[in-house]
Design a protein around this motif. Structure first.
Motif, short mmCIF file in Angstrom:
data_model
loop_
_atom_site.label_atom_id
_atom_site.label_comp_id
_atom_site.label_asym_id
_atom_site.label_seq_id
_atom_site.Cartn_x
_atom_site.Cartn_y
_atom_site.Cartn_z
N GLU A 124 0.84 -1.20 0.00
CA GLU A 124 0.00 0.00 0.00
C GLU A 124 0.87 1.26 0.00
N GLY A 125 1.94 1.22 0.80
CA GLY A 125 2.85 2.37 0.84
C GLY A 125 3.55 2.61 -0.48
N VAL A 126 3.98 1.53 -1.14
CA VAL A 126 4.63 1.67 -2.44
C VAL A 126 3.66 2.22 -3.48
N LEU A 127 2.44 1.70 -3.49
CA LEU A 127 1.46 2.16 -4.48
C LEU A 127 1.10 3.63 -4.27
N GLY A 128 1.18 4.07 -3.02
CA GLY A 128 0.90 5.47 -2.75
C GLY A 128 1.89 6.40 -3.41
N ARG A 129 3.10 5.90 -3.68
CA ARG A 129 4.12 6.72 -4.34
C ARG A 129 4.20 6.48 -5.85
N THR A 130 3.97 5.22 -6.24
CA THR A 130 4.21 4.87 -7.64
C THR A 130 2.94 4.64 -8.45
N GLY A 131 1.81 4.38 -7.77
CA GLY A 131 0.62 3.98 -8.48
C GLY A 131 0.79 2.58 -9.04
N GLY A 132 -0.07 2.21 -9.97
CA GLY A 132 0.05 0.91 -10.61
C GLY A 132 -0.60 -0.20 -9.82
N HIS A 133 0.00 -1.40 -9.91
CA HIS A 133 -0.58 -2.60 -9.32
C HIS A 133 0.48 -3.35 -8.52
N ALA A 134 0.02 -3.97 -7.44
CA ALA A 134 0.90 -4.75 -6.58
C ALA A 134 0.36 -6.16 -6.43
N LEU A 135 1.26 -7.12 -6.36
CA LEU A 135 0.92 -8.50 -6.05
C LEU A 135 1.47 -8.82 -4.67
N VAL A 136 0.57 -9.12 -3.75
CA VAL A 136 0.95 -9.47 -2.39
C VAL A 136 0.68 -10.96 -2.20
N ILE A 137 1.71 -11.68 -1.78
CA ILE A 137 1.61 -13.13 -1.65
C ILE A 137 2.06 -13.55 -0.25
N GLY A 138 1.27 -14.41 0.38
CA GLY A 138 1.71 -15.09 1.59
C GLY A 138 1.98 -16.54 1.24
N ALA A 139 3.17 -17.04 1.52
CA ALA A 139 3.53 -18.40 1.12
C ALA A 139 4.47 -19.02 2.14
N ASP A 140 4.21 -20.26 2.49
CA ASP A 140 5.10 -20.97 3.41
C ASP A 140 5.11 -22.46 3.11
N VAL A 141 6.29 -23.07 3.34
CA VAL A 141 6.47 -24.51 3.25
C VAL A 141 7.02 -24.98 4.59
N TYR A 142 6.12 -25.12 5.54
CA TYR A 142 6.53 -25.48 6.89
C TYR A 142 6.94 -26.94 7.01
N SER A 143 6.52 -27.77 6.08
CA SER A 143 6.86 -29.19 6.18
C SER A 143 8.36 -29.43 6.16
N ARG A 144 9.13 -28.45 5.66
CA ARG A 144 10.59 -28.61 5.58
C ARG A 144 11.30 -28.28 6.89
N ILE A 145 10.59 -27.63 7.82
CA ILE A 145 11.27 -27.22 9.05
C ILE A 145 10.61 -27.82 10.29
#
Length: 326
Positions: A124-145
């Motif tokens: 949100e902060g980046v878009l406030g300065r640059t406009g455009g579109h952002a892709l926000v992803i939450g990703a985890d592979v907990y099985s490895r740890i």
């Protein structure tokens, strides 16, 4: 504040379904015990050739399709993860490459299970300065740890990724009305992976003692959530200028089903529907919020004007909240 809209959502979970029976044996418990303690019946674990970036890119593609955009339309990619492909470079760099988003800046955020809300705020902060579109992803592979013999952790966690596409141009689409972030570093020892960083590099002693695995003080985490979440949510809603009666949907981090029931009862949101995905996916870390948001959105659970409270909480310790007007 920039008028940031959610233009699309997406999610991805690995194909491999891991039943309670499969994780129970090594942990010294059984299916009935896991279900009673957590509400989880199964989870997904990544294939041997899948890393966090693979799951993240798949969720990102789904979100872009939902938004009707292409990777070339992105100006920024933010990946929330505490299980990166490697310590360096950022996992977001691999995601950028896999998507072909050559014009997008790409970086990671690590706020563990609250990470997607922190990433949302950063984007949100980046878009406030640059406009455009952002892709926000939450990703985890907990099985490895995970230590497969540790019943406190191995029964809870699954792998997955969820994503949202944001636009700063206003107009139509769900609006992100407010975001709030909180950290409690004095409680950082409640959830951690002790080794693998600059404090304690991996060596033979670390491997012998199993310090490369994820650890969690379950009682301490429950106390943190019970002590802090109701107060923080009440303050957040007050700052947003809304009342608990105004909230139509509650989308929480999918920590533990029994914990969520207790949390929801303590929040006093009389009109809200709480959404869950943990029964089939388990706790997917930073992915759980966007996976659950996407699941509810695709099921048609939200109607225009609904207020949605998203709540992330976990390692750090940290908590993040977002109010979305659908």
């Amino acid at each position: 504040m920039t008028d940031v809209r959610i233009l699309g959502t997406g999610a991805y979970v690995p194909e491999r379904v891991v039943s309670n029976d499969e994780v129970a044996a090594a942990a010294g418990v059984d299916d009935a015990w896991i279900t009673a303690k957590t509400g989880i019946r199964e989870r997904r674990w990544a294939a041997g050739d899948q890393a966090t970036s693979d799951l993240a890119a798949a969720a990102g593609r789904a979100a872009l399709r939902s938004a009707g955009l292409t990777a070339e339309d992105l100006s920024v990619i933010v990946v929330a993860t505490s299980t990166p492909d490697r310590p360096q470079p950022p996992t977001a760099a691999y995601v950028q490459q896999r998507l072909g988003a050559t014009g997008a800046a790409a970086f990671d955020v690590n706020a563990v299970c609250s990470g997607t809300v922190f990433a949302l705020s950063a984007a949100e902060g980046v878009l406030g300065r640059t406009g455009g579109h952002a892709l926000v992803i939450g990703a985890d592979v907990y099985s490895r740890i995970l230590n497969r013999a540790d019943r406190r952790t191995v029964i809870l966690f699954g792998d997955g990724a969820g994503a949202v596409v944001l636009g700063a141009s206003g107009g139509q689409g769900p609006r992100v009305r407010h975001v709030a972030l909180h950290s409690f570093g004095d409680l950082s020892g409640l959830i951690e992976v002790p080794a693998g960083g600059s404090r304690m590099p991996v060596d033979e002693t670390v491997l012998d003692e199993g310090l490369q695995y994820f650890t969690m003080d379950g009682r301490g985490v429950r106390d943190f959530v019970g002590d802090h979440l109701p107060r923080l949510v009440k303050g957040f809603l007050h700052d947003c200028g809304v009342t608990p009666d105004d909230i139509a949907h509650f989308v929480p981090h999918q920590a533990n089903g029994v914990m969520l029931d207790s949390v929801f009862a303590g929040l006093d949101l009389p009109r809200a529907t709480m959404h869950r995905t943990l029964t089939h996916y388990g706790n997917t870390g930073a992915a759980s919020l966007p996976i659950t948001l996407d699941s509810a959105a695709r099921a048609g659970a939200f109607t225009p004007g609904d207020l949605i409270l998203m709540a992330g909480f976990g390692g750090g310790m940290a908590a993040g909240f977002a109010l979305v007007e659908w």
